[in-house]
Design a protein around this motif. Structure first.
Motif, PDB file in Angstrom:
ATOM      1  N   SER A   1      64.873  23.459  20.681  1.00  0.00           N
ATOM      2  CA  SER A   1      64.785  24.590  21.788  1.00  0.00           C
ATOM      3  C   SER A   1      65.078  25.863  20.902  1.00  0.00           C
ATOM      4  CB  SER A   1      65.785  24.429  22.880  1.00  0.00           C
ATOM      5  OG  SER A   1      66.979  24.803  22.390  1.00  0.00           O
ATOM      6  N   ILE A   2      64.374  27.055  21.425  1.00  0.00           N
ATOM      7  CA  ILE A   2      64.506  28.385  20.688  1.00  0.00           C
ATOM      8  C   ILE A   2      64.974  29.290  21.626  1.00  0.00           C
ATOM      9  CG2 ILE A   2      63.576  29.963  19.329  1.00  0.00           C
ATOM     10  CD1 ILE A   2      61.220  27.648  18.360  1.00  0.00           C
ATOM     11  N   PRO A   3      65.943  30.245  21.704  1.00  0.00           N
ATOM     12  CA  PRO A   3      66.166  30.785  22.729  1.00  0.00           C
ATOM     13  C   PRO A   3      65.064  32.139  22.695  1.00  0.00           C
ATOM     14  CG  PRO A   3      68.272  30.592  21.496  1.00  0.00           C
ATOM     15  CD  PRO A   3      67.015  29.916  20.523  1.00  0.00           C
ATOM     16  N   THR A   4      64.583  32.430  23.808  1.00  0.00           N
ATOM     17  CA  THR A   4      63.548  33.442  23.782  1.00  0.00           C
ATOM     18  C   THR A   4      64.085  34.930  23.933  1.00  0.00           C
ATOM     19  OG1 THR A   4      63.381  33.368  26.429  1.00  0.00           O
ATOM     20  CG2 THR A   4      62.092  31.782  25.175  1.00  0.00           C
ATOM     21  N   THR A   5      65.175  34.864  24.183  1.00  0.00           N
ATOM     22  CA  THR A   5      65.663  36.488  24.107  1.00  0.00           C
ATOM     23  C   THR A   5      66.883  36.495  23.188  1.00  0.00           C
ATOM     24  OG1 THR A   5      67.102  35.906  26.164  1.00  0.00           O
ATOM     25  CG2 THR A   5      65.074  36.714  26.639  1.00  0.00           C
ATOM     26  N   GLY A   6      67.559  37.939  22.983  1.00  0.00           N
ATOM     27  CA  GLY A   6      68.696  38.048  22.104  1.00  0.00           C
ATOM     28  C   GLY A   6      68.096  38.176  20.652  1.00  0.00           C
ATOM     29  N   SER A   7      69.008  38.156  19.723  1.00  0.00           N
ATOM     30  CA  SER A   7      68.559  38.426  18.423  1.00  0.00           C
ATOM     31  C   SER A   7      68.516  37.301  17.565  1.00  0.00           C
ATOM     32  CB  SER A   7      69.696  39.435  17.460  1.00  0.00           C
ATOM     33  OG  SER A   7      70.891  38.804  17.681  1.00  0.00           O
ATOM     34  N   ALA A   8      69.079  35.829  18.074  1.00  0.00           N
ATOM     35  CA  ALA A   8      69.075  34.776  17.199  1.00  0.00           C
ATOM     36  C   ALA A   8      67.889  34.006  17.901  1.00  0.00           C
ATOM     37  CB  ALA A   8      70.514  33.953  17.373  1.00  0.00           C
ATOM     38  N   HIS A   9      66.899  33.334  16.557  1.00  0.00           N
ATOM     39  CA  HIS A   9      66.032  32.637  17.290  1.00  0.00           C
ATOM     40  C   HIS A   9      65.721  31.457  16.377  1.00  0.00           C
ATOM     41  CE1 HIS A   9      64.609  35.701  20.184  1.00  0.00           C
ATOM     42  NE2 HIS A   9      64.839  36.649  19.265  1.00  0.00           N
ATOM     43  N   SER A  10      66.796  30.865  16.104  1.00  0.00           N
ATOM     44  CA  SER A  10      66.656  29.624  15.556  1.00  0.00           C
ATOM     45  C   SER A  10      66.670  28.407  16.417  1.00  0.00           C
ATOM     46  CB  SER A  10      68.062  29.425  14.591  1.00  0.00           C
ATOM     47  OG  SER A  10      69.139  29.469  15.263  1.00  0.00           O
ATOM     48  N   THR A  11      66.242  27.333  15.573  1.00  0.00           N
ATOM     49  CA  THR A  11      65.962  25.981  16.439  1.00  0.00           C
ATOM     50  C   THR A  11      67.277  25.266  16.790  1.00  0.00           C
ATOM     51  OG1 THR A  11      65.639  24.693  14.554  1.00  0.00           O
ATOM     52  CG2 THR A  11      63.665  25.830  15.679  1.00  0.00           C
ATOM     53  N   THR A  12      67.410  24.765  17.844  1.00  0.00           N
ATOM     54  CA  THR A  12      68.556  23.627  18.206  1.00  0.00           C
ATOM     55  C   THR A  12      67.865  22.297  18.569  1.00  0.00           C
ATOM     56  OG1 THR A  12      69.892  25.293  18.815  1.00  0.00           O
ATOM     57  CG2 THR A  12      70.544  23.245  19.469  1.00  0.00           C
ATOM     58  N   ARG A  13      68.403  21.363  17.915  1.00  0.00           N
ATOM     59  CA  ARG A  13      67.664  20.105  18.090  1.00  0.00           C
ATOM     60  C   ARG A  13      68.218  19.399  19.490  1.00  0.00           C
ATOM     61  NH1 ARG A  13      68.715  15.679  13.664  1.00  0.00           N
ATOM     62  NH2 ARG A  13      70.920  15.415  14.732  1.00  0.00           N
ATOM     63  N   LEU A  14      67.362  19.057  20.191  1.00  0.00           N
ATOM     64  CA  LEU A  14      67.605  18.287  21.511  1.00  0.00           C
ATOM     65  C   LEU A  14      67.399  16.886  21.303  1.00  0.00           C
ATOM     66  CD1 LEU A  14      65.606  20.726  24.007  1.00  0.00           C
ATOM     67  CD2 LEU A  14      68.122  20.629  23.481  1.00  0.00           C
ATOM     68  N   LEU A  15      66.606  16.417  20.624  1.00  0.00           N
ATOM     69  CA  LEU A  15      66.266  15.132  20.443  1.00  0.00           C
ATOM     70  C   LEU A  15      65.685  14.717  18.972  1.00  0.00           C
ATOM     71  CD1 LEU A  15      66.748  12.823  22.523  1.00  0.00           C
ATOM     72  CD2 LEU A  15      63.899  12.993  22.877  1.00  0.00           C
ATOM     73  N   GLN A  16      66.253  13.734  18.526  1.00  0.00           N
ATOM     74  CA  GLN A  16      65.868  13.311  17.008  1.00  0.00           C
ATOM     75  C   GLN A  16      65.376  11.834  17.414  1.00  0.00           C
ATOM     76  OE1 GLN A  16      65.437  14.620  13.622  1.00  0.00           O
ATOM     77  NE2 GLN A  16      64.367  12.687  13.931  1.00  0.00           N
TER      78      GLN A  16
END
Length: 586
Positions: free
Chosen positions: A524-539
């Motif tokens: 997932s990637i936040p669509t707003t704000g200044s931080a747009h890094s990926t967070t793993r939901l499932l591997q």
């Protein structure tokens, strides 16, 4: 540039006008690199070799080196009226050519679209499709056409510290039993589980289509050849008995209705003159077969040999090559026809959303005033709410989004193309100006334009999300719908490509392709704000990466914390042991 004769009136969308060289829509494009999402990575053991793939042929308006061409809309004053700052733009938005996921050097069967876990078929209308043939490179190919346990699954990271050997449903239709492939036995710490998998049904030796995949809070439903199957989302147990049709399935509604209904079309026979004109409504949760209907032919060149099915609110639109017929989705009653209008304008394609129905018409075919028109209709009545002409030479190929309306267009004569945004009244709002090559995965249709046949692209009210076309690690670029400029971009967390799946809850959910030493990921990637890094939901598990990557011409979805992957094309090989569908989760 002077106005060519026979153009739409000045001031409309696409009105011709003087253009600066090399700017904006239709600027010189470079062909996209091959090998995006769905490039060969591996093949399950026992898969037989497939016939050689014909050499890649550049498609007019897509793959050829692009020539500078005026855009299809009337450019407003300001940056559009002067050279730059955008200049020649190499290939943004080009629908990626299909790739087969069958393994290194393993091409797809002749006569089918290519693949990857997104539906991948060349965006090409084939005149010879009436005869069921496609000519490629001088060779003729046949062408075919929430938790059920009551608990709401919660999306979370795959951080289970212990490996699991829990058996999974082998997909033999019984809903339980042994796991002959022992898919969970090698699961490592932090990896998701294979919740269940389903083997593909028997199919003809030439292969068969397996269109559509619909996920509700209770069921995962899949069409394949002549049948529709349903499984419990959590366990994979059969939710209801498969529905079998007398002939092959030839079209489905890509989206389900708000009350979890879909419509499936199947052929009325097996001869060369058979038509895709038999409709059946299905309740996805219960398997109840609702109303049926037979689609009538239109005019001389407007038969139901091939149709497209579109849901918009409570309306089903059945599109033929030159007209459409609307049905009430609840009762099956015919609502209205959309036929020829004005100066020889024929409706050729439709796209639908929650309460929006978009029509694309071809006007003045063969004449000096030939052009496309985009209209918005009232889904319930067919009343035209607005119409926007497109400049001569430009053809509307795709809708990357219906609400907001984002259209992809090509100009075959100029070998150019463009992505434009229209507002709620049909006026030109912006165009994508990012100097980048993009590669959403797009399908194709034989006799009709498949406006909504693209995956790997997503949009919300203010932003369009497109994947860059790069071999290996690519990026997802967030593009402002207000001005067409990039807002932010995020690189894939691995050395494999990443593609948008959907926007939900203020985040963009994306799928990262598997590699030789790791399964795929859902991030997932936040669509707003200044931080747009990926967070793993499932591997997904490493030891099932080849199976995951081997889904031919696949479809993906992320619902209720589970990742679903299914094939949309069956090879028909008895030795392939191919899977129809898989589900992963924590």
């Amino acid at each position: 540039m002077t106005q060519p004769p026979g153009q739409p009136p000045q001031g409309a969308f696409g009105a011709p006008q003087d253009q600066p060289p090399g700017g904006g829509f239709g600027a010189p494009q470079q062909p996209p690199a091959q090998g995006a999402f769905g490039a060969p990575q591996g093949v399950p053991q026992g898969t037989p070799p497939l016939p050689p793939r014909p050499p890649h042929q550049p498609q007019p308006g897509y793959g050829y080196p692009q020539q500078s061409a005026p855009g299809p809309y009337a450019q407003p004053p300001g940056p559009y009226g002067v050279p730059g700052p955008y200049g020649p733009q190499p290939g943004y938005g080009y629908p990626q050519q299909p790739q087969y996921l069958g393994g290194p050097g393993m091409p797809p069967p002749a006569g089918s679209g290519g693949g990857g876990p997104f539906k991948g078929r060349p965006a090409l209308i084939v005149a010879a499709a009436v005869a069921g043939l496609l000519v490629v490179g001088g060779t003729v190919y046949a062408v075919t056409r929430g938790g059920d346990d009551g608990r709401k699954p919660v999306a979370q990271r795959s951080d289970d510290p212990k490996a699991s050997g829990t058996p999974v449903d082998p997909g033999d239709g019984s809903g339980g039993g042994a796991d002959p492939e022992n898919l969970n036995a090698g699961r490592k710490s932090g990896e998701a589980k294979v919740l269940w998998y389903k083997s593909a049904p028997d199919a003809p030796a030439a292969g068969a289509d397996a269109p559509g995949m619909w996920i509700t809070g209770k069921t995962a439903v899949k069409a394949a050849y002549k049948q529709v199957f349903a499984y419990r989302v959590g366990s994979g147990d059969p939710a209801w008995a498969p529905i079998t049709f007398p002939q092959k399935i030839c079209a489905v509604t890509s989206q389900k209705s708000a009350d979890d209904k879909v419509v499936v079309a199947y052929m009325n026979g097996t001869s060369d003159r058979a038509k895709c004109n038999q409709l059946q409504e299905i309740d996805l949760d219960t398997g109840r077969k609702g109303w049926t209907a037979t689609v009538a032919d239109g005019g001389l060149f407007d038969s139901a040999l091939s149709i497209e099915l579109t849901i918009s609110g409570k309306t089903l639109m059945v599109g033929r090559s030159e007209s459409g017929t609307a049905y009430d989705l609840g009762s099956g009653d015919k609502l209205y026809d959309k036929e020829k209008y004005g100066a020889s304008c024929f409706p050729t394609a439709f796209a639908g959303g929650t309460d929006r129905l978009v029509e694309v018409a071809s006007c003045g075919a063969g004449g000096s005033a030939e052009h496309d028109e985009i209209s918005q209709l009232d889904p319930a009545t067919g009343k035209v709410e607005w119409t926007q002409p497109v400049k001569k030479g430009w053809q509307v190929e795709r809708t990357y989004s219906v609400d907001p309306l984002v259209v992809y267009m090509t100009n075959e004569e100029k070998n150019a193309w463009n992505i434009s945004v229209l507002d709620g009244k049909g006026a030109f709002r912006s165009e994508v100006k990012v100097d980048e090559k993009f590669a959403p995965q797009c399908g194709w249709a034989l006799l009709a334009r498949d406006l909504q046949g693209c995956q790997g692209v997503a949009a919300d009210a203010n932003t369009l999300y497109l994947p860059t076309d790069v071999s290996g690690a690519n990026e997802i670029v967030a593009i402002s719908l207000a001005d067409g400029k990039a807002k932010w971009r995020v690189k894939s967390p691995t050395d494999e490509s990443m593609y948008p799946v959907k926007v939900e809850g203020g985040r963009l959910v994306a799928y990262v392709r598997p590699s030789y030493d790791a399964g795929g990921q859902v991030v997932s990637i936040p669509t707003t704000g200044s931080a747009h890094s990926t967070t793993r939901l499932l591997q997904n598990p490493q030891h099932t990466a080849d199976i995951e990557d081997g889904f031919y011409d696949g479809a993906v979805d992320w619902v209720g914390g589970r990742f679903y992957l299914s094939s949309t094309r069956l090879t028909g090989s008895d030795d392939a042991k191919e899977k129809l569908m898989m589900a992963f989760g924590n």
